[in-house]
Design a protein around this motif. Sequence first.
Motif, short mmCIF file in Angstrom:
data_model
loop_
_atom_site.label_atom_id
_atom_site.label_comp_id
_atom_site.label_asym_id
_atom_site.label_seq_id
_atom_site.Cartn_x
_atom_site.Cartn_y
_atom_site.Cartn_z
N ASN A 1 43.37 40.36 35.30
CA ASN A 1 42.47 39.97 33.92
C ASN A 1 42.86 41.59 33.11
O ASN A 1 42.92 41.77 31.58
N LYS A 2 43.51 42.69 33.72
CA LYS A 2 44.29 43.64 33.28
C LYS A 2 45.91 44.06 33.23
O LYS A 2 46.23 44.07 34.33
N TYR B 1 49.91 33.92 35.51
CA TYR B 1 48.93 34.07 34.65
C TYR B 1 48.20 32.16 34.34
O TYR B 1 47.94 32.04 34.32
N SER C 1 40.58 34.36 38.48
CA SER C 1 40.80 35.28 39.14
C SER C 1 39.74 35.26 40.70
O SER C 1 40.11 35.28 41.43
N ILE D 1 35.64 42.05 38.72
CA ILE D 1 36.11 40.41 37.94
C ILE D 1 35.53 40.42 36.63
O ILE D 1 35.22 39.99 35.45
N ASN E 1 34.36 38.35 32.73
CA ASN E 1 34.20 37.64 33.33
C ASN E 1 32.95 36.72 33.52
O ASN E 1 31.84 38.26 33.44
#
Length: 808
Positions: free
Chosen positions: A71-72, A131, A135, A191, A196
């Motif tokens: 996510n980062k 990617y 997640s 997450i 999300n």
Amino acid sequence: MFKNTLFLKIILVFTLPALGMLYFSTVLVYEKIGTLSEVDNIEHNIKYITATEKLVDSIQKERTYSVLYANKKEFINKLKNQRLDTNNIYENYLTTVSSLKKVDGHLIVNIKKVQQSFYELSFLREQVLNYDIKSLDILYKYSSINNMLLNTITSMKPIKMATEFNNKTSYLNNILSVKENFTIQNDIISILLLGNTFTEEIKKELIENNLKQYINIKQFLLKAEIVEIDEFNKVTNFSTENRILEIKNNLENILNSNELSLTTWLNLSNEKIDSLQKTYDYIKVEILKITKEIEEDAYLAQLLSLSFLFVSFVTLISLLFVLKNIIFNEQKSFLKVKKQKEIYQLLNKTNKFLLKTEDEKELFDKISKLISANSNMSFAFISLVTNTKEIKLIAEECPLKLILLEKLKEEKLRESIISESITLNKNIIINSFKEKNISVLSDVSDEYNIHSAAAFPIRKFDNIVAVLVLYSNEEEFFDDEIEILFDKMINDMSHSLEKIDYERTRLEQENNLRIASYAFESNEPMIITDKNIRIINTNQAFCNVMGYTKDYIIGKKPSIFKSSHQDQKFYSKLWEVLSKEGSWSGEIFNTKKNIKQIPLRSTITAIKDNKGNITHYLGQYIDISEQKSKVRALEYQATHDNLTGLPNRLLLLDRIERAISKIVRHKTVGGLIFIDLDNFKEVNDTLGHDIGDMLLRMVADKIKETVRKEDTIARIGGDEFIVLTDHIGKNKEEAIKNMTHLSNKIKLALNSIIEIDGHKNISTPSIGVTIFDDDTVSIKEIIKQADTAMYTAKRLGKNSIEFFDKNA
């Protein structure tokens, strides 16, 4: 007869009471051995639990960083470092597993599942980096690995007679389960904090996770001792616990209000994880204390029972051994002396031969025959150590030699007593052939009366050159004394081999020096130095090449010719190769008396005496200046246009490739200008090709005057020129502005060519321009873009400038 009967009665008198003592002590020892075996099992379990917990902890951290990275991107470095830690801990885990002597079958199955999951982990890691995975899927896959690891702990069999240890191990696993479930919960909330969606699937996962934590904590509190519960309460920060509970109970509202940051949540989670880790460490210390107590009690009990058994056993067999040992030792001493005498005789025969022989092959052949003739030997041979896979055995021709050759080919030399002796660099003794598959000849040992074997590495100048392999018709023939005698034979063989080599080297050196003396005054430049690298002689050819007189050179060091063309690293490597291999060949650049550098093909050889010590160095040289000049000329012709002297297409492509690398590295913008001369065909047709060639040279000169020195100008076809700039601006806007200016300068410069050798110039330039700032566009595509823009300029009326438009 009388003595034998009396001996039997004495034995019975002492045996009957001793047998009762022996039986009772044996039962005790057996029981204590069982206890100690359980102690070993406890230690194995502790080792395995410790290694597994460390691996689970590392995977938990890698899982968290993987979820955060998904996510980062800023977590990439922490993720990579954690992956390295996980790999190292996994290697330690495998080392621990392999060190365990006793592993339950069910545990082995679970460990194999863990190994399979780690094999698949590399694919998961690749998906995370690219990617290619969500997640939650990352979370589930990492969690499945930890579940396997925790299951391996629960699948371990309980230890007999260690109830307290089993109980503590049980609730230790409860703590590990709580920690695992909480870290999963931590990752899920992380997450959600990263943006999300709070789905029903996530909500269900959180509820199940909370339930698992509650059940495991409850089981721990029910089974743990009071001091352990106190320690748990002591390390638990209840304000942190309450805050975490508040967040879980109001998670949806907190997420909607954005009142909780990821950093705050991770800090809270880490506090709880640390408290669980401290509880785990405390319980593990308690387990180790229990293990120590059990071990000390078991060892003390076994020591007492063994002492009792020892007394019983000594009482029972002492009288038997007194008589039997006397007879046995007398017989053994007699046979030993006889055996040593025969080997001494063999040594005398071999020593007489070694003094005479001057040939290595003859030496090996004779030695193998002498040993094979000994009555104690079934077969003997010498295996030569070669750099190839070919197996070379020196032995008398017999069926066993043929069988051995076939066996070695089938089972490979590396699996034999020969390879073992070479690898370990020591003698290898096989005392008995009763054990199956102990040798490549095990299946024919009875047929050929083979009962023991030995392999002795034969060295020459500390390098193993062969292996002497002996097969005896007696078991345990190669005792310490016999091994020492054969070692003496091997040493004598080594001295003889070295003597043969020294003599061969001496003759070769004498021959080489004789040949060198004839060749020294040839047309090939040569110098000779002493061992201290001082020139003691040189021929006239060397003086002619370098421009010095012989009197000036002698007494100097060759370093007076050293040039700046080659650095100290080159000369260090030269001497390293010369020291190891005895000679060096290659190109060297020397400085002549007139300070000009001269390339030479050189061979430097170390001349040694019969002891292997370097006495002189011989340097031989060939002047390759002319060859170098031809090579440079050919290289220039291959990369430049003959008419204008500009780089051609081949060199241009290389320059573009370098320019792309440079702009990517420095984050700048480059540009390409494609110039085509309008009406050039008419110039050739009406004025002739000589005038056309003159125009092309004038165009090349005008462009050179216009562009920067660092820019590249190339002629890639008849009337086609390209200008490459690798730093025309810091961004596209600046680059377009500068390229416009440069293109106009080129256009004005070419339009200033009014006449050619008295003829009016009717040729004008059509110019196409493109810019590039990364490596996503190929070299050919960049040229094509500029070419397309040039053709647009031609269509719009010639003598104009157009930029490439990718949207056109």
